[in-house]
Motif scaffolding. Structure first.
Motif, PDB file in Angstrom:
ATOM      1  N   ASP A  52      15.182  13.114  57.647  1.00  0.00           N
ATOM      2  CA  ASP A  52      13.695  13.190  57.179  1.00  0.00           C
ATOM      3  C   ASP A  52      13.712  14.166  55.775  1.00  0.00           C
ATOM      4  O   ASP A  52      12.654  14.615  55.360  1.00  0.00           O
ATOM      5  CB  ASP A  52      12.838  13.501  58.146  1.00  0.00           C
ATOM      6  N   VAL A  53      14.902  14.379  55.227  1.00  0.00           N
ATOM      7  CA  VAL A  53      14.705  15.555  54.265  1.00  0.00           C
ATOM      8  C   VAL A  53      14.988  14.919  52.858  1.00  0.00           C
ATOM      9  O   VAL A  53      15.975  14.225  52.784  1.00  0.00           O
ATOM     10  CB  VAL A  53      15.696  16.799  54.316  1.00  0.00           C
ATOM     11  N   SER A  54      14.531  15.215  51.820  1.00  0.00           N
ATOM     12  CA  SER A  54      14.577  14.593  50.562  1.00  0.00           C
ATOM     13  C   SER A  54      15.081  15.746  49.617  1.00  0.00           C
ATOM     14  O   SER A  54      15.136  16.771  49.778  1.00  0.00           O
ATOM     15  CB  SER A  54      13.109  14.115  50.010  1.00  0.00           C
ATOM     16  N   THR A  55      15.402  15.191  48.421  1.00  0.00           N
ATOM     17  CA  THR A  55      16.105  16.107  47.131  1.00  0.00           C
ATOM     18  C   THR A  55      15.011  16.983  46.844  1.00  0.00           C
ATOM     19  O   THR A  55      15.164  18.053  46.702  1.00  0.00           O
ATOM     20  CB  THR A  55      16.377  15.289  46.077  1.00  0.00           C
ATOM     21  N   PRO A  75      17.843  11.177  43.003  1.00  0.00           N
ATOM     22  CA  PRO A  75      16.425  11.364  43.213  1.00  0.00           C
ATOM     23  C   PRO A  75      15.903  11.081  44.413  1.00  0.00           C
ATOM     24  O   PRO A  75      16.413  10.029  45.364  1.00  0.00           O
ATOM     25  CB  PRO A  75      15.983  10.739  41.884  1.00  0.00           C
ATOM     26  N   ASP A  76      14.645  11.197  44.708  1.00  0.00           N
ATOM     27  CA  ASP A  76      13.882  10.976  45.808  1.00  0.00           C
ATOM     28  C   ASP A  76      13.715   9.521  45.804  1.00  0.00           C
ATOM     29  O   ASP A  76      13.929   8.748  46.778  1.00  0.00           O
ATOM     30  CB  ASP A  76      12.534  11.596  45.931  1.00  0.00           C
ATOM     31  N   CYS A  96       8.461  15.231  39.240  1.00  0.00           N
ATOM     32  CA  CYS A  96       6.928  15.111  39.975  1.00  0.00           C
ATOM     33  C   CYS A  96       6.620  15.256  41.075  1.00  0.00           C
ATOM     34  O   CYS A  96       5.774  15.776  41.759  1.00  0.00           O
ATOM     35  CB  CYS A  96       6.380  13.469  39.419  1.00  0.00           C
ATOM     36  N   PHE A  97       7.682  14.925  42.133  1.00  0.00           N
ATOM     37  CA  PHE A  97       7.309  15.202  43.589  1.00  0.00           C
ATOM     38  C   PHE A  97       7.551  16.701  43.864  1.00  0.00           C
ATOM     39  O   PHE A  97       6.673  17.181  44.632  1.00  0.00           O
ATOM     40  CB  PHE A  97       8.486  14.284  44.324  1.00  0.00           C
ATOM     41  N   LYS A 144       4.662  19.337  45.362  1.00  0.00           N
ATOM     42  CA  LYS A 144       4.901  20.404  46.585  1.00  0.00           C
ATOM     43  C   LYS A 144       4.553  21.493  46.180  1.00  0.00           C
ATOM     44  O   LYS A 144       4.183  22.509  47.041  1.00  0.00           O
ATOM     45  CB  LYS A 144       6.417  20.058  47.121  1.00  0.00           C
ATOM     46  N   LEU A 145       4.813  21.963  44.897  1.00  0.00           N
ATOM     47  CA  LEU A 145       4.707  23.408  44.393  1.00  0.00           C
ATOM     48  C   LEU A 145       2.994  23.470  44.154  1.00  0.00           C
ATOM     49  O   LEU A 145       2.737  24.652  43.971  1.00  0.00           O
ATOM     50  CB  LEU A 145       5.396  23.610  42.957  1.00  0.00           C
ATOM     51  N   ASP A 146       2.501  22.553  43.963  1.00  0.00           N
ATOM     52  CA  ASP A 146       1.052  22.568  43.559  1.00  0.00           C
ATOM     53  C   ASP A 146       0.785  23.199  42.215  1.00  0.00           C
ATOM     54  O   ASP A 146       0.140  24.057  42.150  1.00  0.00           O
ATOM     55  CB  ASP A 146       0.185  23.228  44.660  1.00  0.00           C
TER      56      ASP A 146
END
Length: 338
Positions: free
Chosen positions: A50-53, A85-86, A94-95, A99-101
């Motif tokens: 369940d982990v992405s780049t 990439p995701d 962009c993803f 996540k960093l907001d």
């Protein structure tokens, strides 16, 4: 007094699952000795399902930002180097940004494979030297484990790769004394697309005759797995890394003896040893991490920087030279005072 850039924060992250060579012996019909003798790799880290780049990049970026001394709101740009990439689009930058907001700032993805981090660092350096931005987050992150041929037919490539992420914050600095101040001194970038198919993944792709980027026939043929001409890659990597290092150091007014620490892309320990032999670099000036992480492509250099700092091998004021070679073919080097 001139505007330059410097690395102000370094971070890295690898997933907790460690995959030793012994774990691959039955899966790939190989042995620990075979892998170590040919690559120097002893283990690597692979992600959970369940982990992405961008997840890996998020952890590395948080550490880099914290170590830089700035607030994430002070970031002006994200440059994300990855070949894994995701999703096909939008870019993984962009993803990560979400996540960093840190909405609103530009996020650029680049795809220069194993040379990606130095390419990204050079882009950041030039944006800052132009006066346009003050703080740029540069990330290299990869998940290889979800795209490897984990059967004996894929052994030569699949034993090499691990998952991980590294990040740096590059910030504006005013250099008063080039002999003592920390700054990025010079970057050197190259490519030769005539060798593109010596190390590549053919599918999915739009260069096929037909109306689909990926078909069952492509999958059955294994075209969605990486393919490598190992002998060609080895020979060109040794030659080009030694060349670009020599050129960048010379143009920066340095010799190999002036460098305090060498960080090479971690593709194969034998490549790095051969480059060191050609250039006359003593082994105690080279920091390798391939034994622990395998080849994490765009992440190897910032990951190595983070570990070198923790090991006390990379300290403020040191002259550092980096070099990388990868698919494309692409190759690059960078010299900076940390």
């Amino acid at each position: 007094m001139s505007i330059y850039s410097k690395i102000t924060g370094v971070g890295a992250y690898v997933p907790p699952l460690t995959v030793k060579n012994s774990d691959l012996e039955k899966l790939l019909d190989t042995t620990n000795d075979w892998i170590v003798q040919r690559t120097g790799i002893e283990r690597r880290h692979w992600v959970a399902a369940d982990v992405s780049t961008s997840d890996l990049a998020f952890h590395a970026a948080q550490e880099a930002i914290a170590n830089s001394g700035i607030n994430k709101s002070e970031l002006d740009m994200i440059i994300f180097a990855t070949l894994s990439p995701d999703h096909d689009f939008p870019g993984t930058g962009c993803f990560l940004q979400a996540k960093l907001d840190v909405p609103g700032i530009p996020a650029i993805d680049i795809r220069q494979q194993c040379t990606g981090f130095i390419y990204a660092l050079s882009i950041a350096d030039n944006f800052i030297r132009s006066g346009q931005y003050k703080n740029i987050l540069v990330v290299g992150a990869e998940i290889h484990s979800k795209g490897l041929n984990k059967t004996p037919s894929g052994r030569d490539v699949s034993v090499l790769f691990g998952d991980g992420a590294g990040a740096v914050v590059v910030s504006r600095t005013d250099v008063k004394d080039a002999k003592t101040d920390s700054f990025i001194i010079r970057n050197d970038l190259h490519a030769d697309g005539s060798y593109a198919k010596e190390l590549w993944i053919a599918a999915p792709g739009n260069a096929f005759t037909g109306t689909e980027r990926l078909t069952k026939e492509m999958i059955d043929e294994g075209l969605h797995y990486p393919k490598m001409n190992g002998k060609a890659v080895f020979a060109h990597a040794v030659k080009r890394m030694a060349e670009t290092l020599s050129h960048t150091l010379s143009e920066s007014g340095f010799t190999f003896n002036d460098v305090d620490l060498f960080l090479f892309h971690q593709a194969n320990l034998r490549i790095n040893d051969k480059v060191a032999e050609i250039a006359g670099i003593p082994q105690d000036k080279i920091f390798n991490t391939i034994q622990e992480y395998g080849n994490t492509t765009a992440a190897t250099l910032p990951l190595g920087m983070r570990d070198a700092i923790k090991a006390g091998k990379l300290k403020p004021g040191m002259v550092v030279a980096m070099a990388a070679f990868g698919s494309g073919f692409t190759w690059a080097s960078s010299v900076f005072r940390f």
